[in-house]
Design a protein around this motif. Sequence first.
Motif, mmCIF file in Angstrom:
data_model
loop_
_atom_site.group_PDB
_atom_site.id
_atom_site.type_symbol
_atom_site.label_atom_id
_atom_site.label_comp_id
_atom_site.label_asym_id
_atom_site.label_seq_id
_atom_site.Cartn_x
_atom_site.Cartn_y
_atom_site.Cartn_z
ATOM 1 N N MET A 1 0.835 -1.199 0.000
ATOM 2 C CA MET A 1 0.000 0.000 0.000
ATOM 3 C C MET A 1 0.876 1.259 0.000
ATOM 4 O O MET A 1 1.826 1.356 0.770
ATOM 5 C CB MET A 1 -0.907 -0.016 1.236
ATOM 6 C CG MET A 1 -1.967 1.058 1.203
ATOM 7 S SD MET A 1 -2.877 1.107 2.759
ATOM 8 C CE MET A 1 -1.591 1.555 3.924
ATOM 9 N N THR A 2 0.536 2.209 -0.871
ATOM 10 C CA THR A 2 1.325 3.442 -0.956
ATOM 11 C C THR A 2 0.857 4.423 0.113
ATOM 12 O O THR A 2 -0.334 4.644 0.276
ATOM 13 C CB THR A 2 1.080 4.130 -2.316
ATOM 14 O OG1 THR A 2 0.984 3.122 -3.304
ATOM 15 C CG2 THR A 2 2.165 5.102 -2.656
ATOM 16 N N LEU A 59 -11.899 4.869 -3.953
ATOM 17 C CA LEU A 59 -10.632 5.583 -3.759
ATOM 18 C C LEU A 59 -9.844 4.994 -2.586
ATOM 19 O O LEU A 59 -8.656 5.275 -2.423
ATOM 20 C CB LEU A 59 -10.978 7.057 -3.491
ATOM 21 C CG LEU A 59 -9.945 8.154 -3.583
ATOM 22 C CD1 LEU A 59 -9.272 8.157 -4.959
ATOM 23 C CD2 LEU A 59 -10.596 9.515 -3.307
ATOM 24 N N ASN A 60 -10.504 4.184 -1.792
ATOM 25 C CA ASN A 60 -9.958 3.710 -0.512
ATOM 26 C C ASN A 60 -9.468 4.879 0.333
ATOM 27 O O ASN A 60 -8.393 4.868 0.922
ATOM 28 C CB ASN A 60 -8.838 2.685 -0.737
ATOM 29 C CG ASN A 60 -8.461 1.989 0.558
ATOM 30 O OD1 ASN A 60 -9.299 1.839 1.455
ATOM 31 N ND2 ASN A 60 -7.208 1.582 0.674
ATOM 32 N N HIS A 61 -10.310 5.901 0.381
ATOM 33 C CA HIS A 61 -10.009 7.075 1.186
ATOM 34 C C HIS A 61 -11.335 7.604 1.720
ATOM 35 O O HIS A 61 -12.258 7.848 0.940
ATOM 36 C CB HIS A 61 -9.309 8.135 0.328
ATOM 37 C CG HIS A 61 -8.711 9.210 1.155
ATOM 38 N ND1 HIS A 61 -7.671 8.983 2.022
ATOM 39 C CD2 HIS A 61 -9.008 10.532 1.273
ATOM 40 C CE1 HIS A 61 -7.349 10.104 2.628
ATOM 41 N NE2 HIS A 61 -8.149 11.059 2.197
ATOM 42 N N HIS A 62 -11.413 7.781 3.031
ATOM 43 C CA HIS A 62 -12.723 7.956 3.666
ATOM 44 C C HIS A 62 -12.813 9.251 4.456
ATOM 45 O O HIS A 62 -11.853 9.639 5.125
ATOM 46 C CB HIS A 62 -13.002 6.754 4.568
ATOM 47 C CG HIS A 62 -12.949 5.447 3.821
ATOM 48 N ND1 HIS A 62 -11.769 4.760 3.632
ATOM 49 C CD2 HIS A 62 -13.903 4.749 3.184
ATOM 50 C CE1 HIS A 62 -12.007 3.665 2.913
ATOM 51 N NE2 HIS A 62 -13.308 3.631 2.625
ATOM 52 N N PRO A 63 -13.964 9.893 4.403
ATOM 53 C CA PRO A 63 -14.141 11.126 5.175
ATOM 54 C C PRO A 63 -14.422 10.834 6.650
ATOM 55 O O PRO A 63 -14.926 9.773 7.000
ATOM 56 C CB PRO A 63 -15.376 11.760 4.523
ATOM 57 C CG PRO A 63 -16.162 10.595 4.014
ATOM 58 C CD PRO A 63 -15.159 9.537 3.621
ATOM 59 N N LEU A 76 -11.768 16.240 5.981
ATOM 60 C CA LEU A 76 -10.873 15.418 5.170
ATOM 61 C C LEU A 76 -9.440 15.557 5.656
ATOM 62 O O LEU A 76 -8.933 16.677 5.814
ATOM 63 C CB LEU A 76 -10.940 15.842 3.699
ATOM 64 C CG LEU A 76 -12.291 15.744 2.996
ATOM 65 C CD1 LEU A 76 -12.138 16.148 1.526
ATOM 66 C CD2 LEU A 76 -12.860 14.331 3.095
ATOM 67 N N THR A 77 -8.808 14.433 5.885
ATOM 68 C CA THR A 77 -7.381 14.387 6.167
ATOM 69 C C THR A 77 -6.939 12.951 5.910
ATOM 70 O O THR A 77 -7.777 12.054 5.842
ATOM 71 C CB THR A 77 -7.070 14.825 7.612
ATOM 72 O OG1 THR A 77 -5.675 15.058 7.754
ATOM 73 C CG2 THR A 77 -7.528 13.792 8.632
ATOM 74 N N THR A 78 -5.637 12.753 5.741
ATOM 75 C CA THR A 78 -5.143 11.396 5.499
ATOM 76 C C THR A 78 -4.507 10.867 6.782
ATOM 77 O O THR A 78 -3.462 11.354 7.219
ATOM 78 C CB THR A 78 -4.121 11.393 4.342
ATOM 79 O OG1 THR A 78 -4.746 11.952 3.185
ATOM 80 C CG2 THR A 78 -3.648 9.981 4.033
ATOM 81 N N HIS A 79 -5.166 9.918 7.411
ATOM 82 C CA HIS A 79 -4.711 9.448 8.722
ATOM 83 C C HIS A 79 -3.324 8.823 8.629
ATOM 84 O O HIS A 79 -2.470 9.068 9.487
ATOM 85 C CB HIS A 79 -5.727 8.455 9.293
ATOM 86 C CG HIS A 79 -7.102 9.049 9.371
ATOM 87 N ND1 HIS A 79 -8.210 8.481 8.785
ATOM 88 C CD2 HIS A 79 -7.529 10.216 9.927
ATOM 89 C CE1 HIS A 79 -9.264 9.257 9.003
ATOM 90 N NE2 HIS A 79 -8.881 10.312 9.689
ATOM 91 N N ALA A 80 -3.092 8.056 7.576
ATOM 92 C CA ALA A 80 -1.810 7.347 7.441
ATOM 93 C C ALA A 80 -0.640 8.323 7.279
ATOM 94 O O ALA A 80 0.494 7.986 7.601
ATOM 95 C CB ALA A 80 -1.870 6.396 6.257
ATOM 96 N N SER A 81 -0.918 9.527 6.783
ATOM 97 C CA SER A 81 0.147 10.506 6.559
ATOM 98 C C SER A 81 0.088 11.630 7.588
ATOM 99 O O SER A 81 0.907 12.542 7.561
ATOM 100 C CB SER A 81 0.026 11.106 5.150
ATOM 101 O OG SER A 81 -0.081 10.088 4.190
HETATM 102 C C1 H2B Z 1 -6.033 -0.065 4.964
HETATM 103 C C2 H2B Z 1 -6.653 1.125 4.301
HETATM 104 O O1 H2B Z 1 -6.109 1.288 3.016
HETATM 105 C C3 H2B Z 1 -6.391 2.386 5.068
HETATM 106 O O2 H2B Z 1 -6.806 2.209 6.405
HETATM 107 C C4 H2B Z 1 -7.044 3.627 4.447
HETATM 108 C C5 H2B Z 1 -8.551 3.627 4.472
HETATM 109 N N1 H2B Z 1 -9.118 4.956 4.398
HETATM 110 C C6 H2B Z 1 -8.433 6.037 4.804
HETATM 111 N N2 H2B Z 1 -9.012 7.233 4.872
HETATM 112 C C7 H2B Z 1 -8.364 8.300 5.329
HETATM 113 N N3 H2B Z 1 -8.998 9.473 5.382
HETATM 114 N N4 H2B Z 1 -7.092 8.217 5.713
HETATM 115 C C8 H2B Z 1 -6.405 7.070 5.678
HETATM 116 O O3 H2B Z 1 -5.218 7.043 6.041
HETATM 117 C C9 H2B Z 1 -7.075 5.914 5.201
HETATM 118 N N5 H2B Z 1 -6.480 4.764 5.099
#
Ligand code: H2B
Length: 123
Positions: A1-2, A59-63, A76-81
């Motif tokens: 996963m990127t 998009l595998n990106h969630h609000p 909106l924010t990217t939790h992983a980053s």
């Molecule tokens: C495993 C999965 O790809 C991750 O948990 C994704 C899912 N949706 C997500 N959504 C958001 N907003 N931030 C993330 O970092 C994120 N990560």
Amino acid sequence: MTTFPRLTDTERQEVLPALGNTGWRAIEDRDALRKILKFRNFSEAWGFMSRVALSAEKLNHHPEWSNVYNVVDITLTTHASDGLTELDLRLARIIDRLADAAEVQTDHSGPVECLCKLHHGSA
Ligand SMILES: C[C@H](O)[C@H](O)[C@H]1CNC2=NC(N)=NC(=O)C2=N1
């Protein structure tokens, strides 16, 4: 996963004004965008949320969001980053496209220019 990198200062300066114009605002002390939309009724709000949910899954990106009757409050924010990335921009544009019938509330948070420098947090 990127894992997407957080947006640079230059990228922010390029893209944030347009998002400010469509009603996105900056949350204080978070590298995150917020938009509050008011629909005519619950049914329209929920229909919008269903459409956004399908796109978010693709998009595998969630609000982060909440709904009270006809109002949808979206962050909106990217939790992983730990901050804003390209994925948030993509989702914000999808949301703008799907929400065109809604009334936008803009007096709840700071101007989006607060996010123009990558100074929140340490990531
Ligand atoms: C495993 C999965 O790809 C991750 O948990 C994704 C899912 N949706 C997500 N959504 C958001 N907003 N931030 C993330 O970092 C994120 N990560």
